[in-house]
Design an enzyme around this catalytic site. Structure first.
Site, PDB file in Angstrom:
ATOM      1  N   LYS A  37       0.832  -1.383  -0.035  1.00 48.10           N
ATOM      2  CA  LYS A  37       0.049  -0.252   0.150  1.00 48.10           C
ATOM      3  C   LYS A  37       0.753   1.125   0.063  1.00 48.10           C
ATOM      4  O   LYS A  37       0.400   2.339  -0.565  1.00 48.10           O
ATOM      5  CB  LYS A  37      -1.034  -0.078   1.351  1.00 48.10           C
ATOM      6  CG  LYS A  37      -0.340   0.101   2.394  1.00 48.10           C
ATOM      7  CD  LYS A  37      -1.013  -0.177   3.685  1.00 48.10           C
ATOM      8  CE  LYS A  37      -0.550   0.095   5.012  1.00 48.10           C
ATOM      9  NZ  LYS A  37      -0.901  -0.695   6.057  1.00 48.10           N
ATOM     10  N   ARG A 135      -7.451  -1.235  17.076  1.00 46.87           N
ATOM     11  CA  ARG A 135      -7.916  -0.816  15.740  1.00 46.87           C
ATOM     12  C   ARG A 135      -8.772  -1.942  15.151  1.00 46.87           C
ATOM     13  O   ARG A 135      -9.884  -2.227  15.958  1.00 46.87           O
ATOM     14  CB  ARG A 135      -6.824  -0.589  14.602  1.00 46.87           C
ATOM     15  CG  ARG A 135      -7.071   0.169  13.525  1.00 46.87           C
ATOM     16  CD  ARG A 135      -6.005   0.414  12.505  1.00 46.87           C
ATOM     17  NE  ARG A 135      -5.739  -0.645  11.775  1.00 46.87           N
ATOM     18  CZ  ARG A 135      -4.655  -0.718  10.910  1.00 46.87           C
ATOM     19  NH1 ARG A 135      -4.328   0.319  10.285  1.00 46.87           N
ATOM     20  NH2 ARG A 135      -4.311  -1.860  10.443  1.00 46.87           N
TER      21      ARG A 135
HETATM   22  C1  LIG Z   1       0.109  -1.311   6.931  1.00 44.67           C
HETATM   23  C2  LIG Z   1      -0.224  -2.636   7.443  1.00 44.67           C
HETATM   24  C3  LIG Z   1       0.960  -3.486   7.481  1.00 44.67           C
HETATM   25  C4  LIG Z   1       2.231  -3.100   7.251  1.00 44.67           C
HETATM   26  O1  LIG Z   1       2.823  -2.345   8.155  1.00 44.67           O
HETATM   27  P1  LIG Z   1       4.400  -1.651   8.124  1.00 44.67           P
HETATM   28  O2  LIG Z   1       4.457  -0.782   9.253  1.00 44.67           O
HETATM   29  O3  LIG Z   1       4.349  -0.832   6.738  1.00 44.67           O
HETATM   30  O4  LIG Z   1       5.467  -2.889   8.012  1.00 44.67           O
HETATM   31  C5  LIG Z   1       0.710  -5.005   7.868  1.00 44.67           C
HETATM   32  N1  LIG Z   1      -0.537  -5.247   8.357  1.00 44.67           N
HETATM   33  C6  LIG Z   1      -1.726  -4.520   8.047  1.00 44.67           C
HETATM   34  C7  LIG Z   1      -3.050  -4.885   8.535  1.00 44.67           C
HETATM   35  C8  LIG Z   1      -1.416  -2.981   7.685  1.00 44.67           C
HETATM   36  O5  LIG Z   1      -2.463  -2.358   7.517  1.00 44.67           O
END
Ligand SMILES: *Cc1c(COP(=O)(O)O)cnc(C)c1O
Length: 358
Positions: A37, A135
């Protein structure tokens, strides 16, 4: 010829991070999931991850996952996680494209089951688990109560997923990990099947560096560590990774000595915030650059010239204080910045920023 603003993507540094992380995950017997993302699943980067052996990708937007699927469908071990809880309007698309969604409520599971039944398919899902950051995710009591998940005949629960340090900055520790592993074991008994335990994001990586960890965690989902060699949840760079992965260049369109009328009544800036920039320091040599909040997050831009500071940004300008720099900047010069997660994410989303892979 490149146009500006320009995002430079240092594939060499990113590949270095990938190799270094994958080597460790291999030792720790953790499967990597690459979260895309942060760069809109831009294909050259996705290809780089594939080349290094990653087969599972996660994104919060189905359109990014569909892009990966369209271009790399030849990889038949490709797995695509929708890591943002699905909207009802996305359920058909999830089933049609074999995306694996994270789900945190029974209603969504029932909707998925209903459509999968109509399509004569079995839909894989991961149950999102609340791990302490408040969350998304099922609460433990919702999973261990008497609801019989096995009545959802067209749902294949492949595992549990938890995410920390996203909303409230709650950091993972051994206690949280043990609880998750225990929950997995209890649920395995209840469902009478094996489950995977998927944790994320980057904040979890540090745990394995410090602790011998319990068996039972199967995979780690990360974006930031791969892309930036950094862990925002602790505001720390990983010393064994590269941080020189993304750079942004923008062009100076004005240089003048200025000072706001600091004795006048002051309202709010263009975004409704009260300005934090110092007003009474006398006239300062300032540069305006043709890049703004629409393209970057100015709080995650770090000037390469250490004597330059960021005063602020509006939608389409970035304002710098040049008064401490010995360099004789001119209108038309480009300034370079190291760019963090938030800045890179916006740059990928902005149609005004050119991208170049180095
Ligand atoms: C964004 C996200 C991640 C990755 O997080 P980073 O801090 O970029 O490594 C993993 N799992 C979920 C559900 C996320 O939303």
């Amino acid at each position: 010829m490149s146009s500006y603003p320009l995002l430079k993507i240092n594939t060499k540094a990113i590949r270095y991070n990938l190799k270094a992380i994958l080597q460790k995950l291999n030792q720790w017997k953790l499967r990597p999931v690459a979260i895309t993302k942060g760069f809109c699943a831009d294909l050259p980067l996705v290809r780089l991850f594939l080349e290094e052996g990653i087969t599972c990708f996660g994104d919060s937007n189905p359109s990014n996952l569909l892009k990966i699927k369209r271009f790399f469908s030849c990889k038949n071990d490709l797995q695509l996680y929708l890591i943002r809880l699905p909207m009802n309007s996305e359920i058909q698309l999830i089933i049609d494209n074999n995306l694996i969604p994270f789900v945190s409520n029974i209603e969504t599971l029932k909707s998925l089951n209903y459509i999968a039944h109509k399509e004569a398919k079995i839909q894989k899902v991961i149950l999102a688990i609340e791990g302490g950051d408040a969350r998304e995710g099922f609460l433990e009591e919702e999973l261990l109560n008497d609801f019989d998940f096995n009545t959802l005949k067209h749902i294949d629960i492949i595992g549990l997923g938890t995410t920390l340090a996203c909303l409230n900055g709650v950091l993972p520790d051994l206690e949280i990990v043990n609880q998750l592993v225990n929950l997995k074991k209890q649920l395995e008994r209840k469902l009478n099947r094996e489950l995977i335990l998927s944790v994320g994001g980057t904040t979890f990586l540090e745990l394995w560096e410090r602790n011998p960890l319990p068996e039972g965690i199967d995979e780690i989902r990360m974006g930031e560590a791969f892309l930036f060699g950094h862990d925002m949840s602790r505001k720390e760079a990983f010393s064994w990774l590269s941080q020189d992965t993304f750079e942004i260049s923008a062009e100076i369109v004005e240089i003048k000595k200025k000072q706001p009328l600091w004795k006048k009544a002051r309202g709010f800036d263009a975004f409704g915030e009260s300005s934090t920039s110092l007003l009474d320091g006398g006239k300062k040599k300032r540069a305006l650059l043709a890049i703004g909040k629409q393209d970057i997050d100015e709080n995650q831009l770090y000037p390469k010239d250490k004597n330059v500071t960021i005063v602020g940004a509006t939608s389409n300008y970035l304002v710098l204080d040049l008064s401490k720099s010995s360099r004789d900047y001119k209108v038309g010069d480009k300034l370079n910045f190291r760019a963090g997660y938030g800045a890179v994410l916006r740059a990928f989303l902005s149609p005004y920023v050119s991208k170049i892979y180095l």
